[in-house]
Design a protein around this motif. Structure first.
Motif, PDB file in Angstrom:
ATOM      1  N   GLY A 122     -14.236  -3.643 -20.407  1.00  0.00           N
ATOM      2  CA  GLY A 122     -15.641  -3.391 -20.091  1.00  0.00           C
ATOM      3  C   GLY A 122     -16.560  -4.431 -20.715  1.00  0.00           C
ATOM      4  N   LEU A 123     -16.305  -4.781 -21.964  1.00  0.00           N
ATOM      5  CA  LEU A 123     -17.127  -5.800 -22.642  1.00  0.00           C
ATOM      6  C   LEU A 123     -16.938  -7.173 -22.000  1.00  0.00           C
ATOM      7  CD1 LEU A 123     -16.636  -4.753 -26.389  1.00  0.00           C
ATOM      8  CD2 LEU A 123     -18.649  -4.368 -24.940  1.00  0.00           C
ATOM      9  N   SER A 124     -15.720  -7.469 -21.541  1.00  0.00           N
ATOM     10  CA  SER A 124     -15.467  -8.742 -20.854  1.00  0.00           C
ATOM     11  C   SER A 124     -16.273  -8.817 -19.565  1.00  0.00           C
ATOM     12  CB  SER A 124     -13.972  -8.880 -20.542  1.00  0.00           C
ATOM     13  OG  SER A 124     -13.190  -8.849 -21.717  1.00  0.00           O
ATOM     14  N   TYR A 125     -16.317  -7.713 -18.850  1.00  0.00           N
ATOM     15  CA  TYR A 125     -17.095  -7.627 -17.608  1.00  0.00           C
ATOM     16  C   TYR A 125     -18.580  -7.892 -17.872  1.00  0.00           C
ATOM     17  CZ  TYR A 125     -19.817  -4.742 -14.281  1.00  0.00           C
ATOM     18  OH  TYR A 125     -20.755  -4.256 -13.418  1.00  0.00           O
ATOM     19  N   ILE A 126     -19.134  -7.246 -18.896  1.00  0.00           N
ATOM     20  CA  ILE A 126     -20.543  -7.433 -19.229  1.00  0.00           C
ATOM     21  C   ILE A 126     -20.808  -8.874 -19.656  1.00  0.00           C
ATOM     22  CG2 ILE A 126     -22.370  -6.782 -20.858  1.00  0.00           C
ATOM     23  CD1 ILE A 126     -21.188  -3.958 -20.893  1.00  0.00           C
ATOM     24  N   PHE A 127     -19.932  -9.418 -20.490  1.00  0.00           N
ATOM     25  CA  PHE A 127     -20.122 -10.784 -20.986  1.00  0.00           C
ATOM     26  C   PHE A 127     -20.125 -11.803 -19.847  1.00  0.00           C
ATOM     27  CE2 PHE A 127     -18.069 -14.798 -22.201  1.00  0.00           C
ATOM     28  CZ  PHE A 127     -19.025 -15.284 -23.084  1.00  0.00           C
ATOM     29  N   VAL A 128     -19.114 -11.753 -18.987  1.00  0.00           N
ATOM     30  CA  VAL A 128     -18.996 -12.743 -17.912  1.00  0.00           C
ATOM     31  C   VAL A 128     -20.154 -12.633 -16.934  1.00  0.00           C
ATOM     32  CG1 VAL A 128     -17.601 -13.468 -15.934  1.00  0.00           C
ATOM     33  CG2 VAL A 128     -16.499 -12.955 -18.127  1.00  0.00           C
ATOM     34  N   TYR A 129     -20.554 -11.414 -16.602  1.00  0.00           N
ATOM     35  CA  TYR A 129     -21.641 -11.229 -15.633  1.00  0.00           C
ATOM     36  C   TYR A 129     -22.986 -11.725 -16.170  1.00  0.00           C
ATOM     37  CZ  TYR A 129     -19.620  -8.959 -11.558  1.00  0.00           C
ATOM     38  OH  TYR A 129     -18.944  -8.725 -10.386  1.00  0.00           O
ATOM     39  N   GLN A 191      -8.316 -13.456  -8.031  1.00  0.00           N
ATOM     40  CA  GLN A 191      -9.272 -12.635  -7.307  1.00  0.00           C
ATOM     41  C   GLN A 191     -10.577 -12.414  -8.084  1.00  0.00           C
ATOM     42  OE1 GLN A 191      -7.211  -9.322  -4.774  1.00  0.00           O
ATOM     43  NE2 GLN A 191      -5.842  -9.674  -6.510  1.00  0.00           N
ATOM     44  N   SER A 192     -10.701 -13.071  -9.234  1.00  0.00           N
ATOM     45  CA  SER A 192     -11.894 -12.874 -10.060  1.00  0.00           C
ATOM     46  C   SER A 192     -13.140 -13.564  -9.493  1.00  0.00           C
ATOM     47  CB  SER A 192     -11.641 -13.380 -11.485  1.00  0.00           C
ATOM     48  OG  SER A 192     -11.371 -14.774 -11.489  1.00  0.00           O
ATOM     49  N   THR A 193     -12.996 -14.224  -8.334  1.00  0.00           N
ATOM     50  CA  THR A 193     -14.155 -14.811  -7.652  1.00  0.00           C
ATOM     51  C   THR A 193     -14.499 -14.056  -6.384  1.00  0.00           C
ATOM     52  OG1 THR A 193     -12.719 -16.343  -6.422  1.00  0.00           O
ATOM     53  CG2 THR A 193     -13.586 -17.109  -8.531  1.00  0.00           C
ATOM     54  N   GLY A 194     -13.801 -12.939  -6.135  1.00  0.00           N
ATOM     55  CA  GLY A 194     -13.991 -12.187  -4.896  1.00  0.00           C
ATOM     56  C   GLY A 194     -15.006 -11.076  -5.013  1.00  0.00           C
ATOM     57  N   SER A 195     -14.932 -10.148  -4.059  1.00  0.00           N
ATOM     58  CA  SER A 195     -15.906  -9.048  -3.991  1.00  0.00           C
ATOM     59  C   SER A 195     -15.770  -8.076  -5.159  1.00  0.00           C
ATOM     60  CB  SER A 195     -15.745  -8.297  -2.660  1.00  0.00           C
ATOM     61  OG  SER A 195     -14.421  -7.784  -2.536  1.00  0.00           O
ATOM     62  N   ALA A 197     -15.011  -8.970  -8.313  1.00  0.00           N
ATOM     63  CA  ALA A 197     -14.885  -9.878  -9.457  1.00  0.00           C
ATOM     64  C   ALA A 197     -14.979  -9.137 -10.784  1.00  0.00           C
ATOM     65  CB  ALA A 197     -15.957 -10.961  -9.372  1.00  0.00           C
ATOM     66  N   GLY A 198     -15.905  -8.188 -10.878  1.00  0.00           N
ATOM     67  CA  GLY A 198     -16.086  -7.457 -12.132  1.00  0.00           C
ATOM     68  C   GLY A 198     -14.842  -6.689 -12.533  1.00  0.00           C
ATOM     69  N   GLY A 199     -14.215  -6.030 -11.556  1.00  0.00           N
ATOM     70  CA  GLY A 199     -12.994  -5.284 -11.846  1.00  0.00           C
ATOM     71  C   GLY A 199     -11.860  -6.193 -12.279  1.00  0.00           C
ATOM     72  N   GLU A 200     -11.721  -7.338 -11.629  1.00  0.00           N
ATOM     73  CA  GLU A 200     -10.646  -8.268 -11.961  1.00  0.00           C
ATOM     74  C   GLU A 200     -10.857  -8.869 -13.350  1.00  0.00           C
ATOM     75  OE1 GLU A 200      -8.236  -8.144 -10.071  1.00  0.00           O
ATOM     76  OE2 GLU A 200      -9.083  -7.392  -8.212  1.00  0.00           O
ATOM     77  N   ILE A 201     -12.101  -9.145 -13.699  1.00  0.00           N
ATOM     78  CA  ILE A 201     -12.406  -9.656 -15.041  1.00  0.00           C
ATOM     79  C   ILE A 201     -12.043  -8.615 -16.094  1.00  0.00           C
ATOM     80  CG2 ILE A 201     -14.306 -10.307 -16.588  1.00  0.00           C
ATOM     81  CD1 ILE A 201     -15.629 -11.538 -14.008  1.00  0.00           C
ATOM     82  N   ALA A 202     -12.345  -7.347 -15.796  1.00  0.00           N
ATOM     83  CA  ALA A 202     -11.975  -6.272 -16.722  1.00  0.00           C
ATOM     84  C   ALA A 202     -10.460  -6.181 -16.865  1.00  0.00           C
ATOM     85  CB  ALA A 202     -12.545  -4.941 -16.227  1.00  0.00           C
ATOM     86  N   HIS A 203      -9.720  -6.400 -15.771  1.00  0.00           N
ATOM     87  CA  HIS A 203      -8.252  -6.401 -15.837  1.00  0.00           C
ATOM     88  C   HIS A 203      -7.766  -7.449 -16.827  1.00  0.00           C
ATOM     89  CE1 HIS A 203      -7.928  -4.805 -11.416  1.00  0.00           C
ATOM     90  NE2 HIS A 203      -8.542  -3.967 -12.234  1.00  0.00           N
ATOM     91  N   LEU A 204      -8.359  -8.636 -16.761  1.00  0.00           N
ATOM     92  CA  LEU A 204      -7.934  -9.726 -17.647  1.00  0.00           C
ATOM     93  C   LEU A 204      -8.217  -9.388 -19.108  1.00  0.00           C
ATOM     94  CD1 LEU A 204      -9.151 -12.765 -15.498  1.00  0.00           C
ATOM     95  CD2 LEU A 204      -6.813 -11.905 -15.753  1.00  0.00           C
ATOM     96  N   GLY A 205      -9.351  -8.740 -19.374  1.00  0.00           N
ATOM     97  CA  GLY A 205      -9.643  -8.293 -20.733  1.00  0.00           C
ATOM     98  C   GLY A 205      -8.628  -7.273 -21.208  1.00  0.00           C
ATOM     99  N   GLY A 206      -8.249  -6.339 -20.322  1.00  0.00           N
ATOM    100  CA  GLY A 206      -7.226  -5.363 -20.669  1.00  0.00           C
ATOM    101  C   GLY A 206      -5.875  -6.010 -20.913  1.00  0.00           C
ATOM    102  N   ALA A 207      -5.524  -7.003 -20.089  1.00  0.00           N
ATOM    103  CA  ALA A 207      -4.253  -7.713 -20.261  1.00  0.00           C
ATOM    104  C   ALA A 207      -4.180  -8.395 -21.621  1.00  0.00           C
ATOM    105  CB  ALA A 207      -4.079  -8.745 -19.142  1.00  0.00           C
ATOM    106  N   LEU A 208      -5.292  -8.992 -22.042  1.00  0.00           N
ATOM    107  CA  LEU A 208      -5.341  -9.633 -23.358  1.00  0.00           C
ATOM    108  C   LEU A 208      -5.063  -8.623 -24.467  1.00  0.00           C
ATOM    109  CD1 LEU A 208      -5.980 -12.060 -25.184  1.00  0.00           C
ATOM    110  CD2 LEU A 208      -8.402 -11.406 -25.053  1.00  0.00           C
ATOM    111  N   VAL A 209      -5.626  -7.428 -24.335  1.00  0.00           N
ATOM    112  CA  VAL A 209      -5.398  -6.379 -25.338  1.00  0.00           C
ATOM    113  C   VAL A 209      -3.936  -5.968 -25.373  1.00  0.00           C
ATOM    114  CG1 VAL A 209      -5.835  -3.952 -25.874  1.00  0.00           C
ATOM    115  CG2 VAL A 209      -7.739  -5.467 -25.350  1.00  0.00           C
ATOM    116  N   GLY A 210      -3.321  -5.779 -24.194  1.00  0.00           N
ATOM    117  CA  GLY A 210      -1.916  -5.379 -24.153  1.00  0.00           C
ATOM    118  C   GLY A 210      -1.014  -6.378 -24.854  1.00  0.00           C
ATOM    119  N   TRP A 211      -1.260  -7.670 -24.603  1.00  0.00           N
ATOM    120  CA  TRP A 211      -0.464  -8.714 -25.251  1.00  0.00           C
ATOM    121  C   TRP A 211      -0.720  -8.747 -26.758  1.00  0.00           C
ATOM    122  CZ3 TRP A 211      -2.487 -13.039 -27.825  1.00  0.00           C
ATOM    123  CH2 TRP A 211      -1.537 -13.959 -28.261  1.00  0.00           C
TER     124      TRP A 211
END
Length: 304
Positions: A122-129, A191-195, A197-211
């Protein structure tokens, strides 16, 4: 129906080491409530009230000023869905991968990874936007909803923990989960440049946490322990305190068999250093490399 729906829910919720099912139940209940309210407001000729008052209470806005006035949405958004296929896919992924974390690392760490992944997503989504001009036209009205960031954190965490664990996929056959995680992250990236984008950016933030969570756990640091401590603190505020009764007894007392048994059980529990060595072995060679004794020790430790 014996017991009714509430009893079925209570029984499903109350089982031990049950975080995966508990998270799924919360998501399903919120999904049902949101969609029932949407129908009620629609047929009551007030669909605008749902969009203006109900939905914004659960969704995370990308606007910093809006997010600051509704800080709780950083949590509520990750338990909310409106589309059937959206929640179905998220809950299936959570169930498949969450069971791996739950079985070998215990139930509390499922909650830690899910919640921490959702927060960082969620924070990644807010930051990027707000940081990139690409989104300046939509930042005022964009919102985030869904469990995907927390689920992706679980997927990547399970893959880092047991990269060679294999799922049998329909039409494909056996696939190691490290490849499923890699494809999931790659698709989110492109897909982070698509319709969405916010959801995909949040996915990447979550992936970073999992790793990060599993790599740090293998080094002996649980970066999500504060989440469980906070949850336990909140629970303690609503739990009635037992009355303390003080008694005094004189004379010699023999230790009970129950105490002897408890002491014996404690001595049989594997030391943390030994568990860390087993986790290191899994990280390097996969779960299949463990001996039967090592698997049993890891299983015993996961039940703590």
């Amino acid at each position: 129906m014996n017991g009714g729906l509430f009893e079925d829910f209570k029984n499903a919720w109350g089982k031990p080491n049950n975080a995966v099912v508990q998270i799924i139940l919360i998501n399903v209940v919120v999904f049902a409530v949101l969609n029932i309210l949407k129908v009620v407001f629609y047929y009551g000729q007030f669909p605008g009230l749902y969009l203006e008052y109900i939905r914004p209470f659960f969704t995370l806005p990308s606007s910093i000023s809006s997010a600051l006035t509704k800080p709780w949405t950083l949590i509520t958004y990750m338990f909310s869905h409106e589309g059937f296929w959206h929640i179905l896919w998220n809950m299936m992924m959570l169930y498949w991968f969450g069971r791996i974390i739950q079985e070998f690392l215990n139930s509390k760490r499922v909650i830690s990874i899910y919640v921490l992944g959702g927060i960082v997503g969620g924070l990644s989504y807010i930051f990027v936007y707000n940081a990139f001009p690409n989104f300046e036209q939509v930042v005022a009205g964009s919102t985030l909803i869904g469990a995907s960031a927390g689920v992706v954190a679980i997927v990547v965490g399970a893959a880092v923990f047991m990269p060679n664990y294999t799922f049998f996929l329909m039409f494909i056959g056996p696939v190691k989960i490290k490849y499923i995680a890699l494809v999931t992250v790659f698709l989110s990236l492109i897909q982070s440049t698509g319709s969405n984008a916010g959801g995909e950016i949040a996915h990447l933030g979550g992936a970073l946490v999992g790793w990060l969570y599993i790599t740090q756990l293998n080094k002996g640091t649980d970066i999500g322990s504060w989440i469980i401590s906070f949850i336990q603190f909140v629970k303690s505020m609503f739990k009635p305190q037992p009355k303390i009764r003080v008694t005094h007894r004189t004379g010699n007392r023999r230790p009970s068999r129950k105490a002897d048994k408890k002491s014996k059980m404690t001595s049989e529990e594997p030391a943390q250093a030994e568990i860390d060595e087993i986790l290191d072995k899994i990280s390097q060679s996969g779960y299949e490399s463990l001996s039967k004794e090592e698997k049993q020790k890891l299983f015993n430790a996961s039940k703590k």
